[in-house]
Motif scaffolding. Sequence first.
Motif, PDB file in Angstrom:
ATOM      1  N   GLU A  14       0.834  -1.219   0.000  1.00  0.00           N
ATOM      2  CA  GLU A  14       0.000   0.000   0.000  1.00  0.00           C
ATOM      3  C   GLU A  14       0.858   1.254   0.000  1.00  0.00           C
ATOM      4  OE1 GLU A  14      -0.090  -2.297   2.545  1.00  0.00           O
ATOM      5  OE2 GLU A  14      -0.713  -1.342   4.420  1.00  0.00           O
ATOM      6  N   ASN A  15       2.155   1.116   0.304  1.00  0.00           N
ATOM      7  CA  ASN A  15       3.045   2.286   0.289  1.00  0.00           C
ATOM      8  C   ASN A  15       3.547   2.640  -1.113  1.00  0.00           C
ATOM      9  OD1 ASN A  15       2.823   2.841   3.004  1.00  0.00           O
ATOM     10  ND2 ASN A  15       4.537   1.527   3.587  1.00  0.00           N
ATOM     11  N   GLU A  16       3.240   1.811  -2.115  1.00  0.00           N
ATOM     12  CA  GLU A  16       3.656   2.125  -3.494  1.00  0.00           C
ATOM     13  C   GLU A  16       3.013   3.429  -3.956  1.00  0.00           C
ATOM     14  OE1 GLU A  16       3.895  -2.646  -4.424  1.00  0.00           O
ATOM     15  OE2 GLU A  16       2.283  -1.471  -5.323  1.00  0.00           O
ATOM     16  N   VAL A  17       1.704   3.545  -3.746  1.00  0.00           N
ATOM     17  CA  VAL A  17       0.988   4.748  -4.192  1.00  0.00           C
ATOM     18  C   VAL A  17       1.429   5.956  -3.365  1.00  0.00           C
ATOM     19  CG1 VAL A  17      -1.054   4.215  -2.756  1.00  0.00           C
ATOM     20  CG2 VAL A  17      -1.289   5.737  -4.706  1.00  0.00           C
ATOM     21  N   PHE A  18       1.672   5.717  -2.077  1.00  0.00           N
ATOM     22  CA  PHE A  18       2.133   6.785  -1.188  1.00  0.00           C
ATOM     23  C   PHE A  18       3.475   7.346  -1.675  1.00  0.00           C
ATOM     24  CE2 PHE A  18       4.824   7.364   2.721  1.00  0.00           C
ATOM     25  CZ  PHE A  18       4.329   8.607   3.077  1.00  0.00           C
TER      26      PHE A  18
ATOM     27  N   MET B   1      -8.811   0.621  -6.807  1.00  0.00           N
ATOM     28  CA  MET B   1      -8.932  -0.044  -8.112  1.00  0.00           C
ATOM     29  C   MET B   1     -10.278  -0.738  -8.200  1.00  0.00           C
ATOM     30  SD  MET B   1      -6.659  -0.791 -10.673  1.00  0.00           S
ATOM     31  CE  MET B   1      -7.561  -0.865 -12.196  1.00  0.00           C
ATOM     32  N   GLN B   2     -11.021  -0.434  -9.250  1.00  0.00           N
ATOM     33  CA  GLN B   2     -12.309  -1.088  -9.446  1.00  0.00           C
ATOM     34  C   GLN B   2     -12.313  -1.914 -10.734  1.00  0.00           C
ATOM     35  OE1 GLN B   2     -13.236   2.609  -8.553  1.00  0.00           O
ATOM     36  NE2 GLN B   2     -12.906   1.722  -6.529  1.00  0.00           N
ATOM     37  N   GLY B  18      -8.967   3.228 -11.790  1.00  0.00           N
ATOM     38  CA  GLY B  18      -8.147   3.492 -10.612  1.00  0.00           C
ATOM     39  C   GLY B  18      -6.679   3.395 -10.967  1.00  0.00           C
ATOM     40  N   GLU B  19      -5.844   3.064  -9.983  1.00  0.00           N
ATOM     41  CA  GLU B  19      -4.397   2.991 -10.192  1.00  0.00           C
ATOM     42  C   GLU B  19      -3.975   1.530 -10.167  1.00  0.00           C
ATOM     43  OE1 GLU B  19      -2.000   5.778  -8.146  1.00  0.00           O
ATOM     44  OE2 GLU B  19      -3.394   7.428  -8.495  1.00  0.00           O
ATOM     45  N   LEU B  20      -3.403   1.078 -11.278  1.00  0.00           N
ATOM     46  CA  LEU B  20      -3.030  -0.333 -11.404  1.00  0.00           C
ATOM     47  C   LEU B  20      -1.552  -0.511 -11.061  1.00  0.00           C
ATOM     48  CD1 LEU B  20      -3.812  -3.205 -12.164  1.00  0.00           C
ATOM     49  CD2 LEU B  20      -3.581  -2.615 -14.569  1.00  0.00           C
ATOM     50  N   ASP B  21      -1.298  -0.968  -9.825  1.00  0.00           N
ATOM     51  CA  ASP B  21       0.074  -1.264  -9.404  1.00  0.00           C
ATOM     52  C   ASP B  21       0.090  -2.640  -8.742  1.00  0.00           C
ATOM     53  OD1 ASP B  21      -0.981  -0.848  -6.873  1.00  0.00           O
ATOM     54  OD2 ASP B  21       0.120   1.000  -6.481  1.00  0.00           O
ATOM     55  N   GLU B  22       1.206  -2.973  -8.098  1.00  0.00           N
ATOM     56  CA  GLU B  22       1.361  -4.298  -7.521  1.00  0.00           C
ATOM     57  C   GLU B  22       0.306  -4.530  -6.443  1.00  0.00           C
ATOM     58  OE1 GLU B  22       2.845  -7.279  -4.917  1.00  0.00           O
ATOM     59  OE2 GLU B  22       3.372  -5.249  -4.375  1.00  0.00           O
ATOM     60  N   HIS B  23       0.022  -3.502  -5.669  1.00  0.00           N
ATOM     61  CA  HIS B  23      -0.950  -3.611  -4.582  1.00  0.00           C
ATOM     62  C   HIS B  23      -2.360  -3.863  -5.120  1.00  0.00           C
ATOM     63  CE1 HIS B  23      -2.634  -2.956  -0.646  1.00  0.00           C
ATOM     64  NE2 HIS B  23      -3.432  -2.027  -1.116  1.00  0.00           N
ATOM     65  N   SER B  24      -2.771  -3.039  -6.093  1.00  0.00           N
ATOM     66  CA  SER B  24      -4.147  -3.148  -6.585  1.00  0.00           C
ATOM     67  C   SER B  24      -4.333  -4.357  -7.509  1.00  0.00           C
ATOM     68  CB  SER B  24      -4.563  -1.862  -7.292  1.00  0.00           C
ATOM     69  OG  SER B  24      -3.742  -1.629  -8.408  1.00  0.00           O
ATOM     70  N   ALA B  25      -3.271  -4.738  -8.237  1.00  0.00           N
ATOM     71  CA  ALA B  25      -3.397  -5.886  -9.146  1.00  0.00           C
ATOM     72  C   ALA B  25      -3.742  -7.150  -8.364  1.00  0.00           C
ATOM     73  CB  ALA B  25      -2.104  -6.089  -9.934  1.00  0.00           C
ATOM     74  N   SER B  26      -3.145  -7.287  -7.169  1.00  0.00           N
ATOM     75  CA  SER B  26      -3.414  -8.483  -6.385  1.00  0.00           C
ATOM     76  C   SER B  26      -4.864  -8.506  -5.893  1.00  0.00           C
ATOM     77  CB  SER B  26      -2.438  -8.588  -5.207  1.00  0.00           C
ATOM     78  OG  SER B  26      -2.622  -7.499  -4.332  1.00  0.00           O
TER      79      SER B  26
END
Lengths: 146, 106
Positions: A14-18, B1-2, B18-26
């Motif tokens: 969750e700190n990636e976006v931060f 992310m929706q 939304g924002e597609l990164d490692e956190h949201s992809a999972s």
Amino acid sequence: MSNQMQLKFLSRSENEVFARNVVAAFALPLNPTLSELSDVKTAVSEAVTNCIVHAYAGGEGWIVLDCETQGRTLHITVSDSGRGIEDVDRALTPFYTSVPGEERSGMGFTIMQTFMTEFSVRSEAGKGTKVDMRKCFGAEAEADAR
Amino acid sequence: MQIQSCRRGDALYIYLSGELDEHSASQIRRAADEAIDAQAGVSRAVFDLAGVRFMDSTGIGFLMGRYRRLKKYGIAMYLENPDRNADKILTLSGIYALTPKQQGKV
């Protein structure tokens, strides 16, 4: 005018976006274009994701993000004290991933190299990794004007 | 992310926002796979990226993972409406050779 900041945070996803939003906010006084700002956010996201996914491999550790501005250049370093990279040249190869079963594209370092003006990585197995990046804002506009 | 999905004719549409990164992809991986499994009879799957405001290389990994799953069902995959920054990464990755970009309606 030079400015500096340092941010230390845990290797949680969750700190990636931060982290990327902090760097974007810090860079704003340098008047980047939206495209330049997006390049920086993406490169920071890649570096921080590497710390979380590879350096600490799901465990918890500290990530240190340093930023310094000089004129219209932003200098970013992302450091961890994780497992380190044994073969940096191989890690820099496009599409190479050390975890092929996990839906990793192997594009992280390639994106950092492509999106930033300068890029380098130093790593020592068992000690950690430090990624150094520079972005010169306005460089693309100047190149276009020529 | 929706993530939202719907079926239109022979195509499954999957809308990401939304924002597609490692956190949201999972977080959206399972929902995407459930949507694909539930509509395994379609001939095309279209990932609409109009709502994606940020994407890094984890997004490429996510899309490649769905491409492989769709391929098992013999379903072709397309991408539409990436913003300029998503398009830059998608182009760099070469993924359009596998999942062509189609002109979408925004």
